[in-house]
Design a protein around this motif. Structure first.
Motif, short mmCIF file in Angstrom:
data_model
loop_
_atom_site.label_atom_id
_atom_site.label_comp_id
_atom_site.label_asym_id
_atom_site.label_seq_id
_atom_site.Cartn_x
_atom_site.Cartn_y
_atom_site.Cartn_z
N THR A 9 0.85 -1.18 0.00
CA THR A 9 0.00 0.00 0.00
C THR A 9 0.89 1.23 0.00
O THR A 9 1.78 1.36 0.84
N HIS A 10 0.63 2.12 -0.95
CA HIS A 10 1.40 3.36 -1.02
C HIS A 10 0.80 4.37 -0.05
O HIS A 10 -0.37 4.75 -0.17
N GLU A 11 1.60 4.81 0.93
CA GLU A 11 1.12 5.71 1.97
C GLU A 11 1.32 7.19 1.61
O GLU A 11 0.40 7.99 1.73
N PHE A 12 2.55 7.53 1.19
CA PHE A 12 2.84 8.94 0.96
C PHE A 12 4.11 9.07 0.12
O PHE A 12 4.96 8.16 0.09
N THR A 13 4.22 10.22 -0.53
CA THR A 13 5.42 10.57 -1.31
C THR A 13 5.99 11.87 -0.75
O THR A 13 5.26 12.87 -0.62
N ILE A 14 7.27 11.85 -0.42
CA ILE A 14 7.94 13.00 0.18
C ILE A 14 9.02 13.50 -0.77
O ILE A 14 9.81 12.71 -1.32
N ARG A 15 9.05 14.81 -0.98
CA ARG A 15 10.06 15.43 -1.83
C ARG A 15 11.35 15.65 -1.03
O ARG A 15 11.32 15.99 0.16
N THR A 16 12.48 15.42 -1.69
CA THR A 16 13.80 15.61 -1.08
C THR A 16 14.59 16.61 -1.89
O THR A 16 14.31 16.84 -3.09
N PRO A 17 15.60 17.25 -1.30
CA PRO A 17 16.38 18.28 -2.04
C PRO A 17 17.28 17.69 -3.12
O PRO A 17 17.72 18.43 -4.00
N PHE A 18 17.55 16.41 -3.06
CA PHE A 18 18.42 15.77 -4.04
C PHE A 18 18.01 14.30 -4.12
O PHE A 18 17.32 13.77 -3.24
N PRO A 19 18.40 13.57 -5.18
CA PRO A 19 18.04 12.14 -5.26
C PRO A 19 18.61 11.38 -4.07
O PRO A 19 19.81 11.45 -3.79
N CYS A 395 8.20 0.36 4.70
CA CYS A 395 9.27 0.31 3.71
C CYS A 395 9.43 1.69 3.09
O CYS A 395 8.48 2.21 2.48
N VAL A 396 10.60 2.28 3.25
CA VAL A 396 10.91 3.60 2.70
C VAL A 396 11.83 3.40 1.51
O VAL A 396 12.93 2.85 1.65
N VAL A 397 11.38 3.84 0.33
CA VAL A 397 12.11 3.62 -0.91
C VAL A 397 12.56 4.96 -1.45
O VAL A 397 11.73 5.82 -1.78
N GLY A 398 13.88 5.15 -1.53
CA GLY A 398 14.43 6.35 -2.13
C GLY A 398 14.68 6.15 -3.61
O GLY A 398 15.25 5.14 -4.03
N SER A 399 14.25 7.08 -4.43
CA SER A 399 14.38 6.95 -5.87
C SER A 399 15.84 7.05 -6.30
O SER A 399 16.65 7.72 -5.65
N LEU A 400 16.14 6.37 -7.42
CA LEU A 400 17.52 6.37 -7.91
C LEU A 400 17.86 7.67 -8.63
O LEU A 400 18.99 8.17 -8.51
N PHE A 401 16.90 8.25 -9.38
CA PHE A 401 17.18 9.45 -10.17
C PHE A 401 16.30 10.63 -9.78
O PHE A 401 16.69 11.78 -10.01
N GLN A 402 15.12 10.39 -9.21
CA GLN A 402 14.20 11.47 -8.88
C GLN A 402 14.39 11.94 -7.44
O GLN A 402 14.91 11.19 -6.60
N ASN A 403 13.92 13.14 -7.16
CA ASN A 403 14.05 13.71 -5.82
C ASN A 403 12.82 13.37 -4.98
O ASN A 403 12.15 14.25 -4.43
N VAL A 404 12.50 12.09 -4.85
CA VAL A 404 11.32 11.66 -4.09
C VAL A 404 11.68 10.44 -3.26
O VAL A 404 12.60 9.68 -3.58
#
Length: 903
Positions: A9-19, A395-404
């Motif tokens: 289940t996808h809970e939320f998407t958080i923006r980060t300053p860099f990938p 489970c927290v998944v950091g994107s490889l190329f995107q800032n999310v």
């Protein structure tokens, strides 16, 4: 193949300053810590991700690593950058933020360099920081350096403290090695050699057992043992890249099948089918536009499963049975969550079997969208895990190329789900009017159903093959039947009496010249007491007990007591088997014979030779009187102890009723000889039947043994056998092995085929009831049931456990009711030869042969081997436990057997 698709289940998407790729993210189930801006940290509550985070400022450089402490009060957070390493008190920071005060943290290190990873000790008193090729041990309360660990030849990627030994630290590096350190003693406990071809990039500790898992960049997961004295050996190895590629291939096949549209299914033979060439259109994208994610293990996490043991009801002492072993084996296992670049995988921590799989290219259901839309995740660059409840993991998944950063909620099976599955599987049964597995719940017809279990309570069916009988009939000649009609029939004068002895009497009395002269006419018994005829004698207090018991609490046999050669020349031992009473040991040899030794092993045994090929297997009857032998000459024979000739020989498939005057078996098209060599055979159903395998068929025989011999034609046997029914494994070319219990009445027979499957037959109804597909990566060469012993008793659930083994693969422990693997045993070398397997009468130890001239004894609960029995001079081909004493016999490829006893 994974059992099911993972529930996400996808809970939320958080923006980060860099990938956030290659950045250590932090989550402890209550808080989530991420880089908020380039030099500050944002702390979110996982229950209120939409709220504004708590911002922690203090760094001047880019944040590279974050980790939470193990304690809940206070909750500590360590943030690391190239300038400072700061420890924050989250509760104190929230109070300061609400009061409008400046939030301050404790600086414990300055200008150490780029930090790849950091972690707290179990008591939160120390922090391990990985900087380049070294690991710095810092005080979490003040700026103080405890120790500096050096020795790796490349960058240290991860480090974790052991939760069971607070001063033990494990570090992994890109140099493909790991090291175990004792911080309190300032010593290196263990340094591994180069293990993998790719660098180690992830590490996690098992909170329930002394184990840790390591992930590599090429998609390999290895589990190592941290127990004292076990040498930090590798317990399990999982190729995640193969699992991912298999799942993707199945996904592509489903897409292709959907694109092709309807298909024509014909029952005609192949030469009558009207097959028109079809133009296949490839609806997939070009290979140049397709992108395939890698299988690097970026994150690992062990879930915690609380103990579910409940106190048993009070029973009488003599009715109590120790069922703790079965409970430990069948309780719900913790999960090992594996995060790769393009997928997420859940693995059973005890069996290392993939349970669920999710590809990030598939849509994920989201709760924050009102229209119920789904989302997709791009390639992952980093992971963070934390368990919220028994059934859910963050489970927290950091994107490889995107800032999310995507926050996911992962669900995994609970104890209730496993119990419900076990109950549903035990309710599966087979009806007489059906060829497939059906469910008996709600049918109301209990009399025709039988549970799929080794100890079945269902009675024999009316048409069951196990009701077959073989009664020998005495054939009379036609002349004798005619002559028996009149008692004193008159004969014509001069008529010759055919088929009659010359004395015209049935018996001829001896002249008596060969007997010794009679010296006394009568000699009374004067030693008989008066009351001996009416009352039996009672055993004295010093006499031995009549019932012997196996010592259930004994240790595993590990000390060599005796050894001997089975033949003058080296010959391979193909099988070992103790008799049910433990007085005899039979050895199947490759020199066309078998040896029977009387226990204890002293001197030379009795030889049984009568085959024209190597003897493949031996098996004793339940009463320990008869011995079965199978051979490569396509025959099977039954021998008695001390006999020079077999009492019965199976040469043809149907029966041996057609025997000529020379004692040779007549063959015809209805009774052909066996088409292939007979690999395995055994007595079945308390010695009432004989089971054997030839090719892909399992044969059930009824037999009658007659030990009487003619004085002249001693080679002519009066024993008879008849085929009751045969069973086929249609999708297998050969049955590699099979097993059935003969110590008590059981309907279940399990066969392993060359197609890597294990098929379960219920001989009460005479049908196949279950198939275990892809039980191993290679065909199973041995199946061992938990038959126990006549001198040991177990709870009923224990008899549903059985072991399987295959070359180049591990040993697996299965539960027949749930149709699942419950344990996995690795560490022994078995690459080419089919090494034997045995389960101790106490059901606590598993013994296995190996190709490294050793035998291994595993603890059935922990999954790791306890003893490595060396001293052999060749491959250990088979092992066997004594049914009464804690002893183990091993046989080797050069014809030597060794007896091991417990110390």
């Amino acid at each position: 193949m994974c059992e099911a698709k993972m529930s996400l289940t996808h809970e939320f998407t958080i923006r980060t300053p860099f990938p956030p790729s290659h950045i250590q993210l932090a989550c402890n189930g209550t808080y989530l810590a991420l880089p908020f801006v380039r030099t500050s940290v944002g702390v979110w509550s996982v229950q209120k991700l939409t709220c504004k985070p708590l911002e922690l400022e203090g760094h001047r450089q880019k944040i590279s690593s974050l980790c939470f402490g193990h304690g809940a009060s206070p909750t500590l957070l360590c943030s690391a950058a190239e300038d400072y390493i700061i420890v924050w008190n989250i509760e104190r920071a929230r109070i300061a933020f609400e009061a409008g005060q400046q939030i301050r943290g404790q600086v414990i290190g300055q200008v150490l360099g780029h930090v790849q990873y950091c972690c707290f000790s179990p008591d939160d008193q120390q922090v391990a920081v990985c900087v380049d090729r070294e690991v710095q041990i810092l005080n979490s309360q003040e700026e103080k350096l405890y120790a500096s660990l050096e020795g790796h030849d490349a960058i240290v990627t991860c480090a974790e403290f052991c939760p069971h030994y607070t001063s033990t630290l494990v570090t992994v590096s890109e140099d493909r090695t790991f090291k175990v350190w004792d911080i309190s003693e300032s010593t290196v406990i263990y340094k591994s050699s180069i293990i993998s071809s790719s660098p180690f990039i992830s590490l996690t500790m098992n909170p329930q057992t002394e184990q840790f898992a390591v992930g590599t960049a090429d998609g390999q997961v290895r589990v190592f043992d941290l127990t004292d004295g076990n040498g930090f050996r590798c317990l399990h190895h999982l190729d995640v890249s193969k699992v991912v590629s298999r799942e993707r291939e199945e996904r592509e096949q489903k897409v292709d099948m959907a694109a092709k549209g309807p298909v024509t299914i014909s029952s005609r033979p192949s030469w009558q089918r009207n097959e028109m060439p079809q133009v296949q259109t490839d609806l997939r994208l070009d290979d140049t536009t397709e992108s395939e994610a890698g299988c690097a293990i970026l994150g690992l996490y062990y879930t915690y499963q609380p103990s579910s043991h409940k106190p048993s009801a009070k029973t009488l002492p003599f009715l109590k049975q120790d069922d703790s072993l079965v409970k430990d084996l069948l309780t719900d296992s913790s999960m090992l969550v594996v995060g790769t670049t393009g997928s997420l995988l859940q693995v059973n921590a005890k069996t290392i079997e993939p349970c669920s799989y999710f590809d990030f290219q598939d849509p994920i259901g989201s709760l924050d969208d009102l229209d119920g839309s789904s989302r997709c995740i791009s390639l992952a660059g980093s992971f963070a895990f934390s368990q919220q409840t028994v059934s859910e993991t963050w489970c927290v998944v950091g994107s490889l190329f995107q800032n999310v950063v995507n926050v996911l909620r992962v669900s995994h099976p609970t104890q209730k789900d496993v119990a419900k599955l076990s109950h549903d599987m035990s309710a599966l049964s087979v009806r007489e009017d059906s060829d497939r597995l059906v469910t008996s719940m709600g049918s109301g017809d209990v009399g025709t159903d039988a549970e799929i279990t080794v100890l079945s309570s269902a009675p024999l069916h009316a048409n069951s093959p196990l009701r077959a009988e073989l009664v020998p009939k005495l054939k009379e000649s036609q002349e004798n039947r005619k002559g028996s009609g009149t008692k004193g029939s008159a004969k014509k004068k001069g008529q010759v009496m055919d088929n009659q002895p010359l004395t015209f009497k049935t018996k001829v009395k001896s002249s008596g010249y060969t007997e010794s002269p009679r010296k006394a006419m009568f000699q009374p018994k004067t030693s008989m007491s008066k009351g001996s005829s009416s009352s039996p004698s009672l055993p004295s207090k010093t006499s031995k007990p009549l019932v012997k018991e196996y010592p259930m609490e004994s240790k595993a046999p590990s000390q060599l007591q005796s050894k001997l050669d089975v033949a003058e020349k080296p010959t391979a031992i193909n099988g070992l088997k103790f008799s049910a009473n433990g007085q005899y040991l039979a050895c199947a040899l490759a020199n066309q014979s078998a040896q029977i030794f009387k226990m204890p092993l002293t001197g030379k045994g009795d030889t049984c030779s009568g085959h024209n090929g190597g003897v493949n297997s031996v098996h004793w009857s339940h009463d320990s009187k008869w011995l079965l032998m199978t051979s490569d000459d396509r025959t099977m024979s039954v021998w008695g102890k001390g006999q020079s000739d077999p009492i019965m020989k199976l040469c043809t498939v149907s029966n041996n009723f057609g025997v000529d005057s020379e004692g040779k078996q007549k063959t015809d098209k209805d009774n052909p000889p066996f088409p292939k060599e007979i690999k395995h055979a055994q007595f079945y159903y308390m010695d009432r039947f004989i089971l054997l395998t030839c090719g892909n068929a399992l044969y059930l025989y009824k037999y009658h043994l007659d030990s009487s011999k003619q004085d002249i034609k001693r080679y002519v046997t009066n024993s008879r056998y008849k085929l009751v029914k045969s069973f086929q494994m249609e999708k297998a070319q050969n049955i590699t092995t099979f097993t059935a219990i003969n110590g008590f009445h059981s309907y279940i027979v399990m066969c392993a085929g060359s197609n890597k499957t294990v098929e379960v037959f219920d001989l009460n109804v005479g049908k196949s009831v279950r198939v275990l597909a892809d039980a191993h990566t290679r065909p199973v060469h041995v199946i061992c049931q938990n038959e126990g012993s006549a001198y040991a008793s177990h709870p009923p659930d224990a008899y549903d456990l059985f072991l399987t083994a295959a070359t180049t693969d591990c040993i697996k422990l299965w539960d027949l009711r749930t149709n699942r693997c419950v344990r996995r045993y690795e560490g022994h070398m078995n690459r080419a030869h089919p090494c034997g397997l045995a389960l101790s009468p106490c059901s606590k130890f598993v013994a296995s042969g190996a190709e490294d001239r050793s035998a291994y004894i595993f603890d059935i609960r922990s999954g790791t081997y306890l003893h490595k029995l060396g001293g052999h001079t060749d491959v250990v081909t088979d092992v066997s436990f004594h049914p009464l004493y804690p002893q183990l016999v091993t046989g080797t490829l050069d014809g030597k057997i060794r007896l091991f006893v417990n110390g």
